[in-house]
Design a protein around this motif. Structure first.
Motif, PDB file in Angstrom:
ATOM      1  N   ALA A  30       0.826  -1.209   0.000  1.00 18.93           N
ATOM      2  CA  ALA A  30       0.000   0.000   0.000  1.00 18.93           C
ATOM      3  C   ALA A  30       0.856   1.254   0.000  1.00 18.93           C
ATOM      4  O   ALA A  30       0.575   2.221  -0.725  1.00 18.93           O
ATOM      5  CB  ALA A  30      -0.945  -0.017   1.203  1.00 18.93           C
ATOM      6  N   ASP A  31       1.921   1.257   0.801  1.00 21.16           N
ATOM      7  CA  ASP A  31       2.820   2.408   0.844  1.00 21.16           C
ATOM      8  C   ASP A  31       3.462   2.642  -0.526  1.00 21.16           C
ATOM      9  O   ASP A  31       3.574   3.794  -0.995  1.00 21.16           O
ATOM     10  CB  ASP A  31       3.903   2.202   1.891  1.00 21.16           C
ATOM     11  N   MET A  32       3.884   1.555  -1.179  1.00 18.73           N
ATOM     12  CA  MET A  32       4.520   1.688  -2.487  1.00 18.73           C
ATOM     13  C   MET A  32       3.536   2.226  -3.519  1.00 18.73           C
ATOM     14  O   MET A  32       3.894   3.076  -4.356  1.00 18.73           O
ATOM     15  CB  MET A  32       5.073   0.331  -2.937  1.00 18.73           C
ATOM     16  N   ALA A  33       2.301   1.745  -3.464  1.00 17.60           N
ATOM     17  CA  ALA A  33       1.291   2.226  -4.406  1.00 17.60           C
ATOM     18  C   ALA A  33       1.017   3.711  -4.217  1.00 17.60           C
ATOM     19  O   ALA A  33       0.886   4.468  -5.193  1.00 17.60           O
ATOM     20  CB  ALA A  33       0.006   1.421  -4.232  1.00 17.60           C
ATOM     21  N   LEU A  34       0.945   4.146  -2.969  1.00 19.51           N
ATOM     22  CA  LEU A  34       0.685   5.550  -2.693  1.00 19.51           C
ATOM     23  C   LEU A  34       1.877   6.421  -3.079  1.00 19.51           C
ATOM     24  O   LEU A  34       1.716   7.521  -3.629  1.00 19.51           O
ATOM     25  CB  LEU A  34       0.347   5.739  -1.215  1.00 19.51           C
ATOM     26  N   GLU A  35       3.089   5.939  -2.801  1.00 17.47           N
ATOM     27  CA  GLU A  35       4.285   6.724  -3.109  1.00 17.47           C
ATOM     28  C   GLU A  35       4.485   6.890  -4.612  1.00 17.47           C
ATOM     29  O   GLU A  35       4.921   7.953  -5.081  1.00 17.47           O
ATOM     30  CB  GLU A  35       5.517   6.045  -2.498  1.00 17.47           C
TER      31      GLU A  35
END
Length: 423
Positions: free
Chosen positions: A234-239
């Motif tokens: 999720a963090d990677m998708a948002l970043e």
């Protein structure tokens, strides 16, 4: 007001129910409310279900779109007959299935995969995503080549490469596999499970997906315990601002996270537009094993994720292999088992998008709602309650046979099914 011609073209033989969750404009579709459905006589115009006229009697059947199988393994299915008395946790299953690969020649793979495809199609599926094991050799495995050939005759079949996330951190692997997936319309996938190279692997697979405009599909946190791959995704998708569909299967370790952690992770998933695929048959079979009867539920936090606005879909996962000796390529069966294990209470029509419209969207396809849908993309079931529909006791039939004038016979999807991609 509907035209006189449309009203004359309605079917005078049946009264139907349509789940409101599968209608894009329930307030203008017609009919009258009936539990979680709309009840009325189908108005069929130019081969499409244009709406519902007022009912003239009790309902006869439910109308719904084709089903979607968002997660299965056609390369592994139907191997249990040669595995002996297999049974164990995830790691034992991986080892036993790996040993079986000595039998995976072209004929064996094609025969078993075709059997699985036929089962799914007989259960109303026209859109199916199968994961395919991809070892540390970046060249495509034999199973990929065989299933790519099968996909030529089954246009609703999607293939996702399944490798360890750490392999994606190696440039040669990521570059070669990314090119192959681009050439064969594949999905970039990985197994994420507490590896030191997870972060580097995620960076590489997201980069490859962005370069080749690929969808992403992860097996993630497939175990009870302290795992956190889902939040890393999720963090990677948002970043990165990744805007293609991302599907995360399993996510079992959320069961061991604190309420605060679950709330935080669910919020990130919702903001990133990530869909969670629950796979109850395999997870319940493998997870929480002890010397006796398990006292843990190997399933993710469906109710909490749903309340946070995270789309939930339901998949069959492993069928008759080392990971689950039973199972079926049948999304209704997956939904029914999830209802029992996760206490998904009625109205069960609220969960039907997880095997139809939401599942199609998660696989990058335009969701097929019931209103104004061509009869060729609709099914019917001779039941009068959505709980009976989900139970699977009554078979599904093409709407062309039950609402139109098509030939009688077994369900068989037409070529070109689910060919329109979502934006």
């Amino acid at each position: 007001m509907r035209s006189a011609d449309a009203l004359r073209n309605r079917s005078a033989r049946v009264n139907v129910l349509v789940p409101q969750s599968l209608v894009s404009a329930p307030n203008s579709f017609g009919g009258v409310p009936h539990d979680d459905c709309l009840h009325g006589m189908p108005i069929i115009t130019n081969g499409k279900l244009a709406g519902l006229a007022p009912p003239t009697g009790a309902p006869d059947r439910i109308v719904l779109p084709w089903l979607v199988e968002p997660h299965c393994h056609l390369d592994k299915c139907h191997t249990i007959n040669r595995l002996g008395q297999v049974g164990g946790d995830l790691h034992q299953a991986i080892a036993r299935q790996y040993a079986d690969k000595i039998h995976w020649d072209e004929d064996d793979l094609r025969h078993r995969a075709t059997q699985g495809l036929t089962e799914a199609q007989n259960n109303g599926c026209t859109l199916i995503r199968s994961h395919v094991d991809w070892a540390d050799d970046p060249a495509p495995p034999l199973a990929w080549s065989v299933l790519v050939e099968l996909a030529e005759d089954h246009p609703g079949l999607q293939l996702a490469a399944l490798s360890g996330i750490e392999l994606w951190s190696y440039p040669e692997f990521a570059g070669t596999v990314g090119d192959v997936l681009c050439l064969t319309d594949g999905v970039a996938g990985a197994f994420v499970y507490d590896d030191a190279r997870t972060q580097a692997g995620l960076e590489a697979i997201f980069a490859a997906a962005q370069k080749h405009d690929l969808m992403l599909d992860f097996h993630v946190d497939e175990g009870l315990g302290d795992l956190n791959g889902l939040e890393m995704i999720a963090d990677m998708a948002l970043e990165t601002g990744f805007d293609r569909p991302i599907l995360c299967g399993h996510c079992v370790s959320l069961m061991d996270r604190s309420p605060r952690d679950v709330t935080r992770i669910a919020d990130k998933l919702a903001r990133a537009g990530i869909t969670v695929c629950t796979l109850p048959a395999t997870n319940l079979y493998l997870q929480g094993r002890t010397d006796g009867t398990p006292d843990r539920r190997g399933i993710t936090r469906l109710r909490e994720l749903n309340a946070a606005g995270v789309p939930i879909v339901f998949g069959s996962d492993n069928v008759a292999d080392a990971f689950c000796p039973l199972g079926a390529h049948d999304p209704r069966a997956a939904l029914a088992l999830a209802c029992v294990t996760a206490h998904l209470d009625p109205p069960l029509g609220d969960w039907l998008p997880g095997i139809t419209t939401d599942a199609a969207r998660a696989l990058g396809e335009m969701p097929r709602m019931v209103d104004d849908a061509d009869l060729t993309v609709l099914l019917t079931c001779d039941v009068t309650h959505t709980a009976d529909l989900v139970s699977g006791r009554t078979p599904l039939r093409p709407a062309t046979q039950t609402l139109g004038h098509g030939p009688k016979g077994a369900f068989k999807p037409e070529n070109g099914a689910h060919s329109q991609k979502s934006s």
